[in-house]
Design a protein around this motif. Structure first.
Motif, PDB file in Angstrom:
ATOM      1  N   LEU B  72     -51.072 -21.558  68.138  1.00 21.73           N
ATOM      2  CA  LEU B  72     -50.636 -22.955  68.211  1.00 21.73           C
ATOM      3  C   LEU B  72     -51.845 -23.849  67.986  1.00 21.73           C
ATOM      4  O   LEU B  72     -51.818 -24.790  67.210  1.00 21.73           O
ATOM      5  CB  LEU B  72     -50.023 -23.238  69.588  1.00 21.73           C
ATOM      6  N   ALA B  92     -49.390 -25.897  65.734  1.00 18.30           N
ATOM      7  CA  ALA B  92     -49.077 -27.187  66.360  1.00 18.30           C
ATOM      8  C   ALA B  92     -49.844 -28.270  65.607  1.00 18.30           C
ATOM      9  O   ALA B  92     -51.059 -28.173  65.457  1.00 18.30           O
ATOM     10  CB  ALA B  92     -49.491 -27.172  67.820  1.00 18.30           C
ATOM     11  N   PHE B 106     -46.128 -29.241  72.601  1.00 17.77           N
ATOM     12  CA  PHE B 106     -46.642 -28.982  71.247  1.00 17.77           C
ATOM     13  C   PHE B 106     -45.648 -29.497  70.223  1.00 17.77           C
ATOM     14  O   PHE B 106     -44.446 -29.187  70.295  1.00 17.77           O
ATOM     15  CB  PHE B 106     -46.843 -27.469  71.043  1.00 17.77           C
ATOM     16  N   LEU B 108     -44.762 -29.102  66.518  1.00 17.90           N
ATOM     17  CA  LEU B 108     -45.076 -28.043  65.540  1.00 17.90           C
ATOM     18  C   LEU B 108     -45.000 -28.537  64.096  1.00 17.90           C
ATOM     19  O   LEU B 108     -44.270 -29.487  63.796  1.00 17.90           O
ATOM     20  CB  LEU B 108     -44.117 -26.865  65.741  1.00 17.90           C
ATOM     21  N   VAL B 125     -42.292 -19.610  69.050  1.00 13.98           N
ATOM     22  CA  VAL B 125     -43.237 -19.922  70.136  1.00 13.98           C
ATOM     23  C   VAL B 125     -42.658 -19.441  71.463  1.00 13.98           C
ATOM     24  O   VAL B 125     -43.335 -18.756  72.249  1.00 13.98           O
ATOM     25  CB  VAL B 125     -43.523 -21.445  70.187  1.00 13.98           C
TER      26      VAL B 125
END
Lengths: 317, 540
Positions: B72, B92, B106, B108, B125
């Protein structure tokens, strides 16, 4: 002859069966298993997770069940799955075999090409300066481990030419020249050591033969030295030499570990050590069986060669 | 010559002069990155768990598997230092702490595809991190899950839409972001079984696996659909498995390889390489790996603090660094010291701690006194078996330690344990005293403390458990003020050394060596976090 071959094959099968028991038992006597190694790469151990993985791999079953299962797999041509790579063991072993066979064969060629002529010269020129020099040369070969010589070759190449052989296997079809270079150097390192042994055996055997009456007769008849030595003496002196060559070849199949490691050749021996360290039983067991088969076959070949070299040898019950 | 012609000539001459003046200056600046080329690298062993980073803790997997995957967030590959300020987004695009560091949100990227063409979404995720924290409703389970403890504070992962993921925490934990930025924390695809990463790799990373020839090499090709435009620069990567150290070094020296293996090059080896090939570029950096002593606090005689302290006082760290590492290590406590790390205690502040004193004779005298107080005298010496892994770097250090202990009246014999047995033995506590090496993923207190010192952790080999210290761990973990957190960490490290929980002997320095044509390969303060290769290019 047929009876003899049949007998030898039966003995070979019994030997392989015995071998399978030995390797199976020894592997399990070694401390730890694949699951311990997997956890060691993770840096911890969980007993419950360990049990689950052992079950998944089938190594929680009784040893005799695992052994019978392995024999059944061999008979059906299924060599099991590598624990480490989760891939059929044979798929992993197959590409390694030609590499080791080629290296061993080339090493033996070098050994014979160097060892036999120098042994002959040394015997014929016994106790001369040349004999002493050749003996020193051979002693050096025996004293110098082939892996050390291999490393010296590599360091020499990198220091003087800023070059080393390829880092991965190059097939002859891909680049024959590079392939040759890749194998010649390790074969030279290994072959030198074997040549020393062959040289010493050739020398002592030839010296013995040359003291025989029929050789004296050949000299007395006024035959040329080359004919006496190469046709009469050497042919009869070759029996122990052939035995040594056979043993050396068989030894090299499994004994090239360090040379394959130093020259980074993906052969049987190097992979076998890695598989042992990982306790990858299917790979180790089948590789050892392969080596055992090569040893048995090369011994059989040598025994058959005796008959060719010495007509007095008869094969029968 | 007509006026216009004269003017034209003047203009041309002026332009040429300008170019001539500018040219040398621009040649001194950083050259523009070039695309193309293949980078050749080394591995000292084959990938132990394929590309399954989540199932292993070894650099032998993380280093060659990182180019296939993405996190991420990641520590900026172009910056040496790893801290919260050097974290950049990967999958992210941006992130935000909310509810006083209780929620980490986050946002994305929307243009990301897995190597098999499937779109990347928040489902991936949630799948990955539910699997890692072993959530009750996790759709998959890892065979081995070494970093489960990292996510102990994650209460839930929510995905309000396909491109938003929220990590809901039980308590504030700023460190979580740093752990997510480690090379140890890639996102797996939800549409493939996690076990498939042991044999192949469906990632979103800058490179796709072309071939893994077992025991020989791993080859990657550029991912043409990579979500960062213009990256990666390289057309491919090739990692050669070379088991023999001498051959690895020779291959690097001969130029067959472009880059050394992280954590591989000692100071002496780097000096030899530089002598042979002066143009090689050597960058010292912290491996984030410490030499340390593990003493089983549950078993006599090391349940006695005096004996543990005697051991700590008795080992001359500086002599160890000189003798065993030829100067290629630094002294430090629980975390790597500055400038090699961010959180560690500097040499000046270490002086008062057991074993760190500048006068070894005084330290040894103190150690003898403590041993005597614990009932061990020259007539009645303590006899122990010191265990270590049967690997040269362990054995060298253990041999030195044995000699040091002898000088304070401890008669130790060395017992080498094969790798297959080492972790099982250490986790079970089937030993009295051992010489150990500990590597830490990100240079962050949480990643270290909860793994190596927390009560009940399987990697807390010395079985040290102090509830007060556990509270301090939690306290520093949720401290939002960086200065206060640093101060708390100094106090914790001092306490751990004072308790001889796991006396740290040194922090190893790697002399990372590359050929000068390799650009943007910047080692970080941990060997585990800079293997993505997205920014690396070659000026060959």
């Amino acid at each position: 002859m047929k009876t003899y071959l049949a007998q030898r094959l039966v003995i070979a099968l019994l030997t392989l069966l015995g071998m399978s028991m030995v390797i199976f038992t020894l592997l399990r006597l070694a401390p730890g298993d694949i699951v311990d190694i997997l956890f060691s790469t993770a840096g911890y151990v969980s007993p419950s997770e360990k049990q689950a993985i052992m079950k998944e791999l089938g190594i929680d079953r009784p040893y005799w069940v695992q052994y019978v299962d392995w024999l059944r797999q061999i008979v059906t041509g299924d060599f099991g799955k590598s624990y480490r790579y989760d891939q059929p063991a044979w798929e992993i072993i197959r590409p390694l075999v030609p590499v080791t066979l080629e290296l061993a064969a080339l090493s033996i060629v070098f050994a014979v090409v160097i060892g036999v002529p120098t042994g002959v010269v040394s015997a014929v020129r016994q106790d001369t300066t040349l004999d002493y020099l050749l003996r020193v040369f051979s002693l050096a070969g025996l004293a110098m481990p082939s892996f050390w010589l291999g490393m010296v070759i590599i360091l020499g190449l990198v220091t003087w030419f800023a070059w080393i052989p390829p880092l991965t296997y190059v097939s002859p079809g891909e680049n024959f020249k590079l392939h040759a270079v890749q194998f010649l150097l390790p074969a030279l390192a290994v072959g030198y050591r074997s040549s020393a042994l062959i040289m010493r055996i050739t020398r002592s055997s030839l010296l013995e033969v040359m003291r025989e009456d029929y050789i004296r007769t050949a000299w007395a008849k006024g035959q040329r030295g080359r004919i006496v030595i190469w046709r009469h003496a050497l042919k009869n002196a070759m029996l122990p030499v052939v035995t040594v060559i056979g043993i050396e070849f068989a030894f090299l199949i499994g004994g090239l570990v360090v040379t394959e490691t130093v020259f980074n050749l993906p052969g049987v021996a190097r992979f076998l050590v890695q598989a042992i360290l990982w306790r990858d039983y299917p790979v180790v067991q089948n590789l050892v069986m392969f080596i055992a088969i090569v040893v048995i076959l090369s011994n059989l070949f040598v025994d058959m060669l005796y008959g060719v070299l010495d007509p007095r040898v008869r094969y029968g019950s | 010559m007509s006026r216009p012609r004269r003017l034209l000539c003047l203009a041309v001459v002026s332009a040429l002069v300008t170019v001539a003046l500018i040219a040398p200056a621009s040649s001194q600046t950083t050259p523009t990155a070039k695309s193309g080329g293949v980078l050749n690298m080394m591995l000292r062993e084959d990938l132990s768990q394929g590309f399954s980073i989540h199932e292993t803790s070894t650099i032998s997997t993380v280093w060659p598997a990182m180019p296939c995957l993405n996190n991420l967030v990641l520590f900026d590959p172009l910056k040496k230092t790893e801290s919260v300020d050097t974290i950049i987004g990967e999958l992210a695009e941006k992130w935000s702490w909310q509810d006083n560091y209780r929620n980490l949100v986050f946002f994305l990227r929307k243009n990301v595809k897995w190597h098999d063409g499937q779109p990347f979404t928040s489902r991936d995720v949630k799948f990955t991190f539910d699997m890692l924290r072993e959530a009750p409703d996790a759709p998959a389970k890892l065979r081995i899950n070494p970093r489960k403890d990292w996510y102990a504070n994650v209460e839930a992962i929510e995905t309000p839409d396909a491109y938003t993921a929220v990590f809901r925490l039980k308590r504030p934990q700023p460190s979580l972001l740093l752990m997510l930025a480690s090379g140890y924390t890639p996102v797996y695809a939800a549409h493939v079984p996690p076990a498939s990463y042991r044999t192949g790799c469906i990632g979103t990373g800058p490179f796709k696996v072309k071939e893994w020839r077992k025991g020989e090499f791993v080859e990657y090709v550029k991912n043409p659909d990579y979500f960062v435009k213009g990256r990666p620069y390289l057309d491919g990567l090739k990692y050669f498995v070379i088991v023999e150290r001498g051959t690895r070094q020779a291959a690097l020296q001969a130029g067959k390889l472009d880059v050394a293996f992280p954590g591989e090059t000692s100071k002496t080896a780097a000096e030899q390489l530089k002598k042979a090939v002066p143009q090689l570029v050597v960058t010292p950096f912290s491996q984030n790996v410490s030499d340390n002593i593990i003493m089983n606090v549950k078993k006599p005689p090391f349940d006695n603090l005096k004996v543990r302290l005697a051991v700590s006082h008795g080992i001359d760290r500086r002599a160890l660094i000189r003798a065993v590492h030829q100067g290629g290590a630094v002294i430090g406590a629980g975390l790597a010291p500055k400038p090699w790390g961010f959180w560690g205690i500097g040499e000046k502040d270490l002086l008062g701690l057991p074993g760190y004193g500048a006068k070894p004779a005084e330290e040894k005298a103190l150690a003898k006194k403590l041993m005597a107080e614990a009932g061990f005298t020259p007539d009645k010496p303590l006899k122990v078996e010191i265990v270590t892994r049967a690997i040269a770097v362990y054995v060298d250090m253990a041999s030195f330690v044995i000699n040091e202990l002898k000088q304070i009246g401890i008669e130790a014999t060395l017992k080498q344990i094969e790798t297959a047995q080492w972790h099982a033995m250490a986790t079970r506590g089937d030993y009295q005293i051992g010489a150990n090496l500990t590597g830490i993923g990100p240079d962050d207190p949480d990643a270290n403390y909860y793994e190596n010192y927390a009560c009940g952790s399987p990697r807390n080999y010395s079985q040290y458990c102090n509830e007060e210290v556990m509270k301090l761990f939690d306290g520093q973990s949720q401290e939002l003020d960086p200065k206060k957190r640093l101060a708390l960490n100094v106090a914790i490290q001092r306490k751990l050394e004072a308790d001889a929980a796991r006396p740290i002997l040194d922090w190893k320095i790697d002399y990372f060596t590359v050929w000068p044509h390799v650009k943007n390969m910047i080692p970080h303060q941990s060997i585990y976090n800079f293997g993505r290769m997205q920014e690396v290019w070659t000026d060959k």
